[in-house]
Design an enzyme around this catalytic site. Structure first.
Site, PDB file in Angstrom:
ATOM      1  N   ASP A  69      -7.951  88.077  29.692  1.00  0.00           N
ATOM      2  CA  ASP A  69      -7.060  86.945  29.955  1.00  0.00           C
ATOM      3  C   ASP A  69      -7.376  86.228  31.266  1.00  0.00           C
ATOM      4  OD1 ASP A  69      -5.757  87.662  27.606  1.00  0.00           O
ATOM      5  OD2 ASP A  69      -4.383  88.992  28.664  1.00  0.00           O
ATOM      6  N   LYS A 113     -11.172  82.815  29.928  1.00  0.00           N
ATOM      7  CA  LYS A 113     -12.474  82.635  29.281  1.00  0.00           C
ATOM      8  C   LYS A 113     -12.446  81.434  28.332  1.00  0.00           C
ATOM      9  CE  LYS A 113     -12.068  86.809  27.690  1.00  0.00           C
ATOM     10  NZ  LYS A 113     -10.903  87.291  28.478  1.00  0.00           N
ATOM     11  N   GLY A 129      -7.111  86.579  22.615  1.00  0.00           N
ATOM     12  CA  GLY A 129      -6.300  85.363  22.540  1.00  0.00           C
ATOM     13  C   GLY A 129      -6.803  84.426  23.612  1.00  0.00           C
ATOM     14  N   HIS A 130      -7.567  83.408  23.213  1.00  0.00           N
ATOM     15  CA  HIS A 130      -8.196  82.502  24.174  1.00  0.00           C
ATOM     16  C   HIS A 130      -7.515  81.136  24.092  1.00  0.00           C
ATOM     17  CE1 HIS A 130     -12.141  85.063  24.086  1.00  0.00           C
ATOM     18  NE2 HIS A 130     -11.071  85.752  24.427  1.00  0.00           N
ATOM     19  N   GLN A 151     -11.970  90.080  25.834  1.00  0.00           N
ATOM     20  CA  GLN A 151     -11.474  91.143  26.729  1.00  0.00           C
ATOM     21  C   GLN A 151     -12.149  91.050  28.106  1.00  0.00           C
ATOM     22  OE1 GLN A 151     -12.412  92.440  23.228  1.00  0.00           O
ATOM     23  NE2 GLN A 151     -10.430  91.544  22.836  1.00  0.00           N
TER      24      GLN A 151
HETATM   25  P1  GDP Z   1      -8.622  84.342  27.993  1.00  0.00           P
HETATM   26  O1  GDP Z   1      -8.179  85.393  27.052  1.00  0.00           O
HETATM   27  O2  GDP Z   1      -9.545  84.865  29.042  1.00  0.00           O
HETATM   28  O3  GDP Z   1      -9.181  83.123  27.313  1.00  0.00           O
HETATM   29  O4  GDP Z   1      -7.318  83.857  28.770  1.00  0.00           O
HETATM   30  P2  GDP Z   1      -5.863  83.546  28.115  1.00  0.00           P
HETATM   31  O5  GDP Z   1      -5.942  82.263  27.383  1.00  0.00           O
HETATM   32  O6  GDP Z   1      -5.354  84.735  27.394  1.00  0.00           O
HETATM   33  O7  GDP Z   1      -4.982  83.434  29.432  1.00  0.00           O
HETATM   34  C1  GDP Z   1      -5.274  82.520  30.426  1.00  0.00           C
HETATM   35  C2  GDP Z   1      -4.063  81.592  30.610  1.00  0.00           C
HETATM   36  O8  GDP Z   1      -4.186  80.898  31.839  1.00  0.00           O
HETATM   37  C3  GDP Z   1      -3.957  80.516  29.546  1.00  0.00           C
HETATM   38  O9  GDP Z   1      -2.592  80.255  29.317  1.00  0.00           O
HETATM   39  C4  GDP Z   1      -4.630  79.299  30.182  1.00  0.00           C
HETATM   40  O10 GDP Z   1      -4.138  78.066  29.690  1.00  0.00           O
HETATM   41  C5  GDP Z   1      -4.240  79.488  31.618  1.00  0.00           C
HETATM   42  N1  GDP Z   1      -5.219  78.982  32.600  1.00  0.00           N
HETATM   43  C6  GDP Z   1      -6.574  79.000  32.554  1.00  0.00           C
HETATM   44  N2  GDP Z   1      -7.095  78.521  33.704  1.00  0.00           N
HETATM   45  C7  GDP Z   1      -6.047  78.184  34.488  1.00  0.00           C
HETATM   46  C8  GDP Z   1      -5.930  77.649  35.810  1.00  0.00           C
HETATM   47  O11 GDP Z   1      -6.906  77.416  36.515  1.00  0.00           O
HETATM   48  N3  GDP Z   1      -4.664  77.469  36.279  1.00  0.00           N
HETATM   49  C9  GDP Z   1      -3.541  77.757  35.566  1.00  0.00           C
HETATM   50  N4  GDP Z   1      -2.364  77.547  36.124  1.00  0.00           N
HETATM   51  N5  GDP Z   1      -3.631  78.268  34.322  1.00  0.00           N
HETATM   52  C10 GDP Z   1      -4.857  78.472  33.790  1.00  0.00           C
HETATM   53  P1  IMO Z   2      -8.757  88.469  25.665  1.00  0.00           P
HETATM   54  O1  IMO Z   2     -10.058  88.212  24.934  1.00  0.00           O
HETATM   55  C1  IMO Z   2      -6.103  91.408  27.474  1.00  0.00           C
HETATM   56  C2  IMO Z   2      -6.031  95.390  25.634  1.00  0.00           C
HETATM   57  C3  IMO Z   2      -4.765  95.835  24.956  1.00  0.00           C
HETATM   58  C4  IMO Z   2      -4.845  97.333  25.202  1.00  0.00           C
HETATM   59  C5  IMO Z   2      -6.341  97.607  25.035  1.00  0.00           C
HETATM   60  C6  IMO Z   2      -6.744  98.121  23.664  1.00  0.00           C
HETATM   61  O2  IMO Z   2      -7.691  87.503  25.324  1.00  0.00           O
HETATM   62  O3  IMO Z   2      -9.006  88.611  27.124  1.00  0.00           O
HETATM   63  P2  IMO Z   2      -7.004  96.913  21.291  1.00  0.00           P
HETATM   64  O4  IMO Z   2      -6.013  96.156  20.459  1.00  0.00           O
HETATM   65  O5  IMO Z   2      -8.198  96.104  21.683  1.00  0.00           O
HETATM   66  O6  IMO Z   2      -7.404  98.244  20.700  1.00  0.00           O
HETATM   67  O7  IMO Z   2      -6.199  97.275  22.661  1.00  0.00           O
HETATM   68  O8  IMO Z   2      -6.993  96.394  25.321  1.00  0.00           O
HETATM   69  N1  IMO Z   2      -6.585  94.102  25.163  1.00  0.00           N
HETATM   70  C7  IMO Z   2      -6.525  92.958  25.851  1.00  0.00           C
HETATM   71  N2  IMO Z   2      -5.948  92.665  27.034  1.00  0.00           N
HETATM   72  N3  IMO Z   2      -6.806  90.452  26.817  1.00  0.00           N
HETATM   73  C8  IMO Z   2      -7.428  90.733  25.654  1.00  0.00           C
HETATM   74  O9  IMO Z   2      -8.256  89.863  25.041  1.00  0.00           O
HETATM   75  C9  IMO Z   2      -7.267  92.022  25.093  1.00  0.00           C
HETATM   76  N4  IMO Z   2      -7.703  92.621  23.970  1.00  0.00           N
HETATM   77  C10 IMO Z   2      -7.291  93.889  24.019  1.00  0.00           C
HETATM   78  O10 IMO Z   2      -3.627  95.265  25.564  1.00  0.00           O
HETATM   79  O11 IMO Z   2      -4.507  97.615  26.533  1.00  0.00           O
HETATM   80 MG    MG Z   3      -6.421  86.229  26.304  1.00  0.00          MG
END
Ligand code: GDP
Ligand code: IMO
Ligand code: MG
Length: 426
Positions: A18, A21, A45-46, A226
């Site tokens: 999270d 990416k 979840g991207h 991840q």
């Molecule tokens: P990922 O799994 O690595 O793609 O990240 P997620 O989407 O799960 O979580 C990142 C969250 O931070 C999302 O809600 C993005 O919209 C938000 N985000 C990404 N870059 C920035 C930033 O520079 N500032 C803020 N405030 N939010 C950001």
């Molecule tokens: P993105 O790509 C954050 C965590 C779960 C748990 C562990 C194992 O959005 O960064 P799983 O369901 O993969 O067997 O769970 O990994 N986990 C993540 N945490 N971002 C993710 O994906 C994750 N995918 C799995 O919360 O701790």
């Molecule tokens: Mg994510």
């Protein structure tokens, strides 16, 4: 990251996932021909924000929102066909034209309802805090040489036999685990027929597609899911996911050789979060943690769970630079720290009386690690409008300089908001 000598770049999470990416891949996709997801599955979840529209991508690469970009779900992914097509249809309903732009590897393994059931039942005793998406059981079947692959689902006769065996084995396991639930064979056979037919036309040898694109001088971005600390080898085992989330998994999961990769960008939050169980040494706790969570919107994209929040952990990122071979960093969510007067940064740990700046391999030692903090001055100004380093307040630049020194890799991008344009290229 891309230039004449750098055609193939990996984007990975350098903390616990999270990191942003999805946003970075979307930004870089503008200069890319092909985006490939190479591991993980619907646990990811991207988030991509385009104008005032939010898109959350679980299995489809984050490059899909650029109309010119082709996308691939590589052989290293475990594909849940039901949620994959739901996601595809949802994008279609949002006006994203995908026709002819998305291919799936014939070698990718499937996540089926019985994998999800097994994941949820295993959690009752193992308590990893998984996303419940069936990821662990699907990779277990793959390595155990009893998995069902996309190519199998596309052949109705073979699919029937394999699904029948898979359901029987899952039900035997469920019985052994003392669970009351059972997988339903008819449901699986119906799913196989319905989705095998839909998968067949978009299924191919995607490794060949990536290889050919690289031979033609096209730009390829390999999108990790991840983060390094969730890697099955390098992460906080057993509190990890079941795949190689570090850059070394990119070649395997995309179906190319490691010598094709020219650069690795590690995405890091300006602070640290974790969702699911396992140690988080720099956990802020109390009101400060709640403030980070609210300001950063730190709730799981896939499960909605609140993410634990804490300060930048330099041992984690330095370790991540090492195990990923990072050639650059993208620091995200710097704007979330806008209002803090001072910002702690962990430079090392004290473990059982001794100081270290390295990551212990024993998770119990990491549980006992006490971070050694350095307090950096906050900038207390809104930076969401900054588009160059020069636009940032001196304290924010000093913060980034310190992060870069501690991490040991150059910062190539700084993100100051959710939108595409809220990015600084250094
Ligand atoms: P990922 O799994 O690595 O793609 O990240 P997620 O989407 O799960 O979580 C990142 C969250 O931070 C999302 O809600 C993005 O919209 C938000 N985000 C990404 N870059 C920035 C930033 O520079 N500032 C803020 N405030 N939010 C950001
Ligand atoms: P993105 O790509 C954050 C965590 C779960 C748990 C562990 C194992 O959005 O960064 P799983 O369901 O993969 O067997 O769970 O990994 N986990 C993540 N945490 N971002 C993710 O994906 C994750 N995918 C799995 O919360 O701790
Ligand atoms: Mg994510």
């Amino acid at each position: 990251m891309f230039d004449r000598k750098h055609n193939c770049v990996v984007v990975v999470g350098a903390q616990w996932g999270d990191e942003g990416k999805g946003k970075l891949v979307d930004v870089l996709a503008e200069k890319t021909d092909l985006v490939v997801r190479y591991q993980g599955g619907a646990n990811a979840g991207h988030t991509v924000v385009v104008g005032d529209r939010h898109f959350v991508l679980h299995q489809i690469p984050s490059g899909i929102l650029h109309q010119e970009v082709r996308c691939i779900v590589g052989n290293g992914v475990v594909l849940d066909p039901e949620t994959f097509f739901a996601e595809l249809d949802q994008l279609g309903a949002q006006g994203i034209d995908i026709s002819g732009r998305l291919l799936v590897s014939e070698r990718a393994h499937l996540v089926l309802p019985y994998h999800q059931l097994l994941d949820q039942v295993s959690e009752r005793t193992q308590q990893i805090g998984t996303t419940g998406r069936g990821i662990g059981p699907a990779y277990e079947d793959k390595i155990g040489r009893r998995g069902i692959r996309v190519a199998d689902l596309c052949r109705a006769d073979r699919a029937r036999g394999l699904l029948t065996q898979g359901v029987a084995r899952a039900n035997a396991l469920l019985e052994m685990l003392g669970a009351a639930e059972r997988a339903n064979l008819e449901e699986h056979l119906a799913l196989g027929e319905r989705l095998g037919a839909r998968l067949a036309p978009i299924t191919t040898d995607t490794g060949l597609v990536v290889h050919t694109a690289l031979r033609e001088g096209k730009r390829v971005l390999l999108e990790g899911a991840q983060g390094a600390m969730l890697d099955v080898d390098h992460g906080t085992y057993p509190f990890v996911t079941s795949s190689t989330t570090t850059a070394s998994g990119a070649a395997v999961g995309a179906g190319i050789g490691p010598t094709e990769i020219d650069g690795v960008l590690g995405v890091v939050k300006a602070y640290t979060t974790r969702v699911g169980n396992g140690p988080l040494p720099t956990l802020a706790g109390g009101a400060l943690e709640e403030r980070l969570r609210q300001l950063g919107g730190e709730f799981g994209t896939t499960t909605g769970r609140p993410r634990r929040c804490g300060w930048f952990d330099a041992p984690v990122v330095r370790y991540s630079v090492r195990v990923n071979g990072l050639t650059g960093l993208a620091v995200t969510k710097l704007d979330v720290l806008d209002t803090f007067e001072t910002i702690p940064v962990a430079t090392g740990y004290r473990i059982e009386g001794g100081g270290t700046s390295e990551m212990p391999g024993d998770v119990e030692l990491l549980e006992r690690a006490v971070p050694i903090y350095e307090e950096l001055k906050g900038w207390q100004r809104d930076i969401t409008g900054a588009r160059t380093l020069a636009d940032l307040p001196p304290e924010a630049r000093a913060y980034l300089d310190r992060l870069q020194d501690l991490a040991g890799a150059p910062i190539r991008y700084v993100s100051v908001g959710t939108r595409r344009d809220q990015i600084i290229e250094t």
